[in-house]
Design a protein around this motif. Structure first.
Motif, mmCIF file in Angstrom:
data_model
loop_
_atom_site.group_PDB
_atom_site.id
_atom_site.type_symbol
_atom_site.label_atom_id
_atom_site.label_comp_id
_atom_site.label_asym_id
_atom_site.label_seq_id
_atom_site.Cartn_x
_atom_site.Cartn_y
_atom_site.Cartn_z
ATOM 1 N N ARG A 129 0.823 -1.210 0.000
ATOM 2 C CA ARG A 129 0.000 0.000 0.000
ATOM 3 C C ARG A 129 0.858 1.261 0.000
ATOM 4 N NH1 ARG A 129 -3.714 3.240 3.804
ATOM 5 N NH2 ARG A 129 -5.644 3.450 2.622
ATOM 6 N N ARG A 130 1.944 1.244 0.768
ATOM 7 C CA ARG A 130 2.827 2.414 0.769
ATOM 8 C C ARG A 130 3.399 2.661 -0.625
ATOM 9 N NH1 ARG A 130 4.157 0.435 6.052
ATOM 10 N NH2 ARG A 130 5.936 -0.779 5.268
ATOM 11 N N ARG A 131 3.774 1.606 -1.319
ATOM 12 C CA ARG A 131 4.330 1.758 -2.659
ATOM 13 C C ARG A 131 3.258 2.193 -3.671
ATOM 14 N NH1 ARG A 131 9.442 0.171 -3.573
ATOM 15 N NH2 ARG A 131 10.548 -0.828 -1.850
ATOM 16 N N LEU A 132 2.043 1.685 -3.513
ATOM 17 C CA LEU A 132 0.955 2.141 -4.377
ATOM 18 C C LEU A 132 0.674 3.628 -4.165
ATOM 19 C CD1 LEU A 132 -1.565 -0.843 -4.094
ATOM 20 C CD2 LEU A 132 -0.164 -0.231 -6.085
ATOM 21 N N ASP A 133 0.692 4.063 -2.912
ATOM 22 C CA ASP A 133 0.447 5.475 -2.615
ATOM 23 C C ASP A 133 1.531 6.375 -3.193
ATOM 24 O OD1 ASP A 133 -1.894 4.900 -1.320
ATOM 25 O OD2 ASP A 133 -1.088 5.091 0.712
ATOM 26 N N TRP A 174 -9.207 -1.089 0.329
ATOM 27 C CA TRP A 174 -8.161 -0.392 1.097
ATOM 28 C C TRP A 174 -6.925 -0.124 0.254
ATOM 29 C CZ3 TRP A 174 -3.546 -2.854 3.246
ATOM 30 C CH2 TRP A 174 -2.854 -2.044 4.154
ATOM 31 N N LEU A 175 -6.472 -1.119 -0.495
ATOM 32 C CA LEU A 175 -5.267 -0.953 -1.309
ATOM 33 C C LEU A 175 -5.464 0.080 -2.411
ATOM 34 C CD1 LEU A 175 -4.175 -4.681 -1.700
ATOM 35 C CD2 LEU A 175 -2.850 -2.895 -0.542
ATOM 36 N N THR A 176 -6.643 0.094 -3.011
ATOM 37 C CA THR A 176 -6.902 0.969 -4.158
ATOM 38 C C THR A 176 -7.518 2.300 -3.765
ATOM 39 O OG1 THR A 176 -9.112 0.044 -4.508
ATOM 40 C CG2 THR A 176 -7.275 -1.028 -5.648
ATOM 41 N N ARG A 177 -7.935 2.415 -2.507
ATOM 42 C CA ARG A 177 -8.625 3.620 -2.026
ATOM 43 C C ARG A 177 -9.859 3.921 -2.883
ATOM 44 N NH1 ARG A 177 -5.618 6.416 1.798
ATOM 45 N NH2 ARG A 177 -3.418 5.794 1.964
ATOM 46 N N SER A 178 -10.595 2.872 -3.190
ATOM 47 C CA SER A 178 -11.804 3.031 -3.982
ATOM 48 C C SER A 178 -12.871 2.061 -3.491
ATOM 49 C CB SER A 178 -11.513 2.767 -5.464
ATOM 50 O OG SER A 178 -12.636 3.068 -6.273
ATOM 51 N N ARG A 179 -14.102 2.350 -3.814
ATOM 52 C CA ARG A 179 -15.205 1.486 -3.393
ATOM 53 C C ARG A 179 -15.683 0.616 -4.557
ATOM 54 N NH1 ARG A 179 -20.036 2.753 -5.382
ATOM 55 N NH2 ARG A 179 -20.341 4.779 -6.367
#
Length: 329
Positions: A129-133, A174-179
């Motif tokens: 998640r940190r790397r995706l962000d 959570w990983l994508t920050r999308s619903r």
């Protein structure tokens, strides 16, 4: 509230005993009592009482609920009304109505609450998640999850949609920050139990990412794999080993035709990251204790737990209807 948090635990099954082990060793926390009505339920060095009321009477500052899903609503409401900050094991409740009731009860009583979606605290996924962000995959295209293995004897009141797929539903959002915006699913009953034991689902997120979930209790192979693909390559997380691997999009053409037929038209670097691997349950409970103290901490909110139950419900409804269903935000 004292410097050392007095913790209670409801349920001494398989997951409850893991919670007891970690709570008993956690800095700044004292496991003072556990509640379990079953004769002979015991944890070394911890008082065991029969009811939640007795547990509350021991003067606890926080509580973990690790009981069958069907009991979460009743136990959670009792703790909310008593003003006890509580972490309820996932899924939050057996259906969205019960989950909504819990969200409202904790909010009404202004009591901190959280859901035990432990996979969020897996080191591989925290690192991903940190790397995706940081944008290391660029634009995201797809999430694929595989969660399959033999039937676990601990589960008695839920199928794979609620017990297993809720892990991947929560992690994907959570990983994508999308619903989730829509889902199409199929389920199967192959082992003679009352609940579904196989799920295959395709979904779309609000930001356009396409998602595939494969879940079952029928495979002798235990898999817990999440692959996120984007414009710059893909991350693959194995949450059994807590390994995270990056497959970079190729920049060097493969000139040898025979090799190209196996590997594709270009090659990029493959990196397995060296990362710290603390136990996820220790991280989760340490964060919850900090949350109870009012410190900055990462927890899965009750509202997020409710959303996950709603998506899992829609998944089963889609399978029953044989149709793609929209999911309201």
């Amino acid at each position: 509230m004292s410097t050392v948090l007095r913790a209670g635990l409801v349920g001494l099954g398989v997951m409850g005993r893991n919670h007891a082990r970690v709570l008993g060793a956690l800095d700044g926390v004292q496991l003072v009592a556990a509640a379990d009505p079953r004769p002979g339920a015991a944890v070394t060095g911890v008082e065991v009482v029969a009811t939640v009321r007795e547990l509350i009477g021991r003067g606890i500052d926080m509580c973990v609920v690790a009981t069958p899903t069907a009991t979460h609503e009743k136990i959670g409401l009792e703790l909310a009304e008593a003003g006890v900050p509580t972490l309820i094991e996932k899924p939050l409740a057996h259906d969205s109505k019960a989950a909504q009731t819990l969200v409202e009860a904790f909010a009404r009583n202004q009591v901190p609450g959280a859901v035990g979606h432990i996979e969020r605290f897996n080191p591989a996924l925290q690192h991903m998640r940190r790397r995706l962000d940081l944008g290391e995959l660029g634009e995201l295209y797809q999430v694929v999850t595989r969660r399959q293995g033999p039937f676990p004897a601990r589960v008695t009141d839920a199928g794979v949609a609620l017990d297993l797929a809720t892990h991947d539903i929560d992690l994907t959002a959570w990983l994508t920050r999308s619903r989730y915006s829509s889902i199409s699913a199929r389920t199967a009953h192959r082992s003679g139990r009352g609940n579904e034991d196989l799920v295959s689902a395709v979904a779309e997120l609000a930001n356009g990412i396409v998602v595939t979930h494969l879940v079952n209790w029928l495979s002798p192979l235990k898999e817990r794999v999440i692959t996120v693909t984007g414009e710059l390559g893909c991350f693959v997380a194995d949450t059994v080993t807590a390994d995270l691997t990056f497959y970079q999009n190729g920049v060097e053409p493969v000139e040898w035709d025979r090799v190209a037929s196996f590997r594709g038209v270009s090659e990029g670097n493959v990196t397995r990251y060296a990362i710290r691997k603390p136990e996820p349950l220790v991280t989760e409970l340490a964060n919850f204790a900090a949350f109870v103290r009012g410190e900055g901490a990462e927890v899965v909110s009750l509202a997020e737990g409710l959303t996950t139950v709603r998506v899992a419900e829609t998944l089963r409804e889609s399978a029953d209807a044989g149709a793609t269903l929209e999911i309201q935000g």
